[in-house]
Design an enzyme around this catalytic site. Structure first.
Site, PDB file in Angstrom:
ATOM      1  N   PHE A 135      -8.464 -94.643   9.573  1.00  0.00           N
ATOM      2  CA  PHE A 135      -7.466 -94.753  10.640  1.00  0.00           C
ATOM      3  C   PHE A 135      -7.856 -93.785  11.742  1.00  0.00           C
ATOM      4  O   PHE A 135      -7.911 -92.577  11.522  1.00  0.00           O
ATOM      5  CB  PHE A 135      -6.056 -94.425  10.133  1.00  0.00           C
ATOM      6  CG  PHE A 135      -5.013 -94.553  11.217  1.00  0.00           C
ATOM      7  CD1 PHE A 135      -4.570 -95.807  11.621  1.00  0.00           C
ATOM      8  CD2 PHE A 135      -4.504 -93.439  11.862  1.00  0.00           C
ATOM      9  CE1 PHE A 135      -3.627 -95.938  12.649  1.00  0.00           C
ATOM     10  CE2 PHE A 135      -3.572 -93.561  12.883  1.00  0.00           C
ATOM     11  CZ  PHE A 135      -3.133 -94.810  13.268  1.00  0.00           C
ATOM     12  N   ASP A 220     -13.252 -87.106  12.362  1.00  0.00           N
ATOM     13  CA  ASP A 220     -11.859 -87.214  12.779  1.00  0.00           C
ATOM     14  C   ASP A 220     -11.044 -86.307  11.854  1.00  0.00           C
ATOM     15  O   ASP A 220     -10.714 -86.681  10.735  1.00  0.00           O
ATOM     16  CB  ASP A 220     -11.399 -88.672  12.696  1.00  0.00           C
ATOM     17  CG  ASP A 220      -9.928 -88.839  13.084  1.00  0.00           C
ATOM     18  OD1 ASP A 220      -9.216 -87.809  13.192  1.00  0.00           O
ATOM     19  OD2 ASP A 220      -9.496 -89.993  13.263  1.00  0.00           O
ATOM     20  N   LYS A 249      -2.573 -83.468  15.115  1.00  0.00           N
ATOM     21  CA  LYS A 249      -1.361 -83.232  14.316  1.00  0.00           C
ATOM     22  C   LYS A 249      -0.848 -81.776  14.215  1.00  0.00           C
ATOM     23  O   LYS A 249       0.042 -81.405  14.944  1.00  0.00           O
ATOM     24  CB  LYS A 249      -1.525 -83.885  12.949  1.00  0.00           C
ATOM     25  CG  LYS A 249      -1.583 -85.424  13.097  1.00  0.00           C
ATOM     26  CD  LYS A 249      -1.361 -86.161  11.829  1.00  0.00           C
ATOM     27  CE  LYS A 249      -0.995 -87.618  12.067  1.00  0.00           C
ATOM     28  NZ  LYS A 249      -2.099 -88.546  12.242  1.00  0.00           N
TER      29      LYS A 249
HETATM   30  C1  PLP Z   1      -2.598 -89.623  13.073  1.00  0.00           C
HETATM   31  C2  PLP Z   1      -4.037 -89.883  13.154  1.00  0.00           C
HETATM   32  C3  PLP Z   1      -4.639 -90.409  14.321  1.00  0.00           C
HETATM   33  C4  PLP Z   1      -3.832 -90.850  15.510  1.00  0.00           C
HETATM   34  O1  PLP Z   1      -3.178 -89.788  16.138  1.00  0.00           O
HETATM   35  P1  PLP Z   1      -2.023 -90.110  17.203  1.00  0.00           P
HETATM   36  O2  PLP Z   1      -1.590 -88.731  17.650  1.00  0.00           O
HETATM   37  O3  PLP Z   1      -0.948 -90.856  16.489  1.00  0.00           O
HETATM   38  O4  PLP Z   1      -2.612 -90.878  18.308  1.00  0.00           O
HETATM   39  C5  PLP Z   1      -6.006 -90.540  14.346  1.00  0.00           C
HETATM   40  N1  PLP Z   1      -6.767 -90.186  13.296  1.00  0.00           N
HETATM   41  C6  PLP Z   1      -6.230 -89.678  12.172  1.00  0.00           C
HETATM   42  C7  PLP Z   1      -7.119 -89.288  11.037  1.00  0.00           C
HETATM   43  C8  PLP Z   1      -4.853 -89.523  12.050  1.00  0.00           C
HETATM   44  O5  PLP Z   1      -4.326 -89.043  10.922  1.00  0.00           O
END
Ligand code: PLP
Length: 401
Positions: A135, A220, A249
């Site tokens: 994701f 990521d 986050k």
């Molecule tokens: C939450 C998340 C995203 C997206 O972040 P947003 O602030 O919702 O755009 C991307 N990559 C990972 C691994 C995530 O946990």
């Protein structure tokens, strides 16, 4: 407070149900509009690393809001410079590292995608390698890097040249052997997939292959970064150094903020005119991130992340349905022996415990780094009760009177 759900249905985009109308919080506790109290073990999905309304957060926002909240990116601000230097230090980039501050995880990943283009395009390479279950966000670029059909298919066509590999080293090697790879983007632990770990040696092999093929390794760490897994970044436990890492986050303890950090030669790819953001790195966001990360560092809070993570893992191991745990630090996936995660989640909410069910047989918890004995004990009481209730509902179903 009977009609908030109707108001939500009437006025908000219909993108999924909301469980309660939350009005305030303190530490790991939240209250809804009916004054029902919840223990928050989801932390706004791995965001509220200091819980809610932490004095450090409140003071940073208040002081900065009363001083200088926003400037355009024609200007620098002291907090922005301090944060960039801090992130370089925490990520261990050395002098060559560079930082760009943005507002969300998706946005940081969009920029990472553009970084890959700048890197690969001069030699005609545009392929991006992503991992099954990944994701990376909901904007069109980040979505194109997210293989999940439910998220992506309604919005096709996606950005082309994205290749999905399975979580196996063989699959990874085959994708690189096909050639044309500009970059690979991967989460060290897949949070949204249900705190799914990569196979042993997968990231190390990814580092070797990207280096051999002159491709960027982009991590990521939107969910795993900012100390969530017990080290500042999850890659720091893997003995590898990426070319770029994204984070969001927990970086601002609830304030919207994200970052792209580059290492080495990848720091030279962007040049004036190729990227920017109106809100990115504004003084208010930078002040909160500096205060949050500074507090975590000064108080040695990552020790608590590791200790509480280990304590929680050991404590849930013998509960009904639980077959094991995944993740690191305070990003924990609890595996269940039956597809009852949604029921367990609902039973927990009923009892005043906020947890999440990312798949049908996985519960995810991502509490504040500040949790202590009281929060852990209360979590175990409520979580056990939710599991017991689910177990007895099932045994009643199986043996009707
Ligand atoms: C939450 C998340 C995203 C997206 O972040 P947003 O602030 O919702 O755009 C991307 N990559 C990972 C691994 C995530 O946990």
């Amino acid at each position: 407070m009977s009609d908030w759900n109707e108001d939500a249905a009437h006025d908000l985009m219909s993108l999924g149900g909301r469980f309660a109308l939350l009005t305030r919080g303190e530490g790991s506790w939240l209250w809804d509009a009916d004054e029902k109290r919840y223990l928050d073990f989801l932390g706004g999905i791995a965001v509220n690393c200091l819980g809610t309304a932490h004095p450090v957060f409140v003071e940073a926002v208040s002081k900065q809001a009363a001083t200088l909240a926003h400037v355009s990116n024609y200007f620098a601000s002291p907090g922005q410079l301090e944060l960039a230097a801090r992130l370089k230090r925490l990520a261990g980039t050395g002098d060559a590292g560079r930082v760009f501050l943005a507002n969300s995880g998706s946005e940081a990943n969009e920029m990472a995608f553009k970084l890959a283009r700048l890197h690969g395009k001069p030699s005609g390479r545009t392929k991006m390698i992503v991992v099954e279950g990944a994701f990376h966000g909901r904007t069109m670029g980040a979505l194109s890097l997210t293989p999940k059909a439910m998220y992506r298919d309604p919005f096709l066509p996606a950005v082309p040249d994205v290749v999905t590999v399975s979580r196996s080293i063989e699959s990874l090697e085959a994708a690189f052997a096909a050639g044309g790879v500009a970059a690979m983007i991967v989460e060290p632990i897949q949070g949204e997939a249900g705190v799914v770990e990569l196979p042993e040696g997968f990231l190390a092999r990814a580092r070797e292959l990207t280096a051999e093929h002159d491709a960027l390794l982009i991590l990521d760490e939107v969910q795993t970064g900012s100390g969530r897994t017990g080290t500042w970044f999850a890659f720091q436990r893997e003995g590898i150094v990426p070319d770029a890492v994204t984070m969001a986050k927990s970086i601002g303890a609830g304030f919207p903020l994200s970052a792209l950090i580059t290492f080495g030669a990848a720091s030279e790819l962007f040049y004036p005119g190729t990227h920017n953001s109106t809100f990115g790195g504004n003084p208010l966001a930078a002040a909160v991130a500096n205060a949050t990360l500074g507090f975590i560092e000064e108080t040695g809070l990552l020790d608590n992340v590791n200790a509480r993570g280990a304590q929680l893992r050991a404590a849930v191991a013998d509960l009904p349905f639980v077959t094991g745990t995944t993740g690191a630090g305070l990003l924990i996936g609890i595996r269940l022996s039956a597809p009852v995660a949604a029921e367990v989640r609902a039973a927990a909410h009923e009892r005043g415990l906020i947890i999440n069910a990312p798949t049908e047989d996985i519960i995810r918890i991502a509490p504040a780094y500040t949790i202590g004995d009281a929060e852990v004990a209360e979590f175990l009481t409520l979580f056990s009760a939710a599991l017991d209730a689910t177990a007895s509902a099932h045994s009643t179903m199986e043996t009707p009177a």
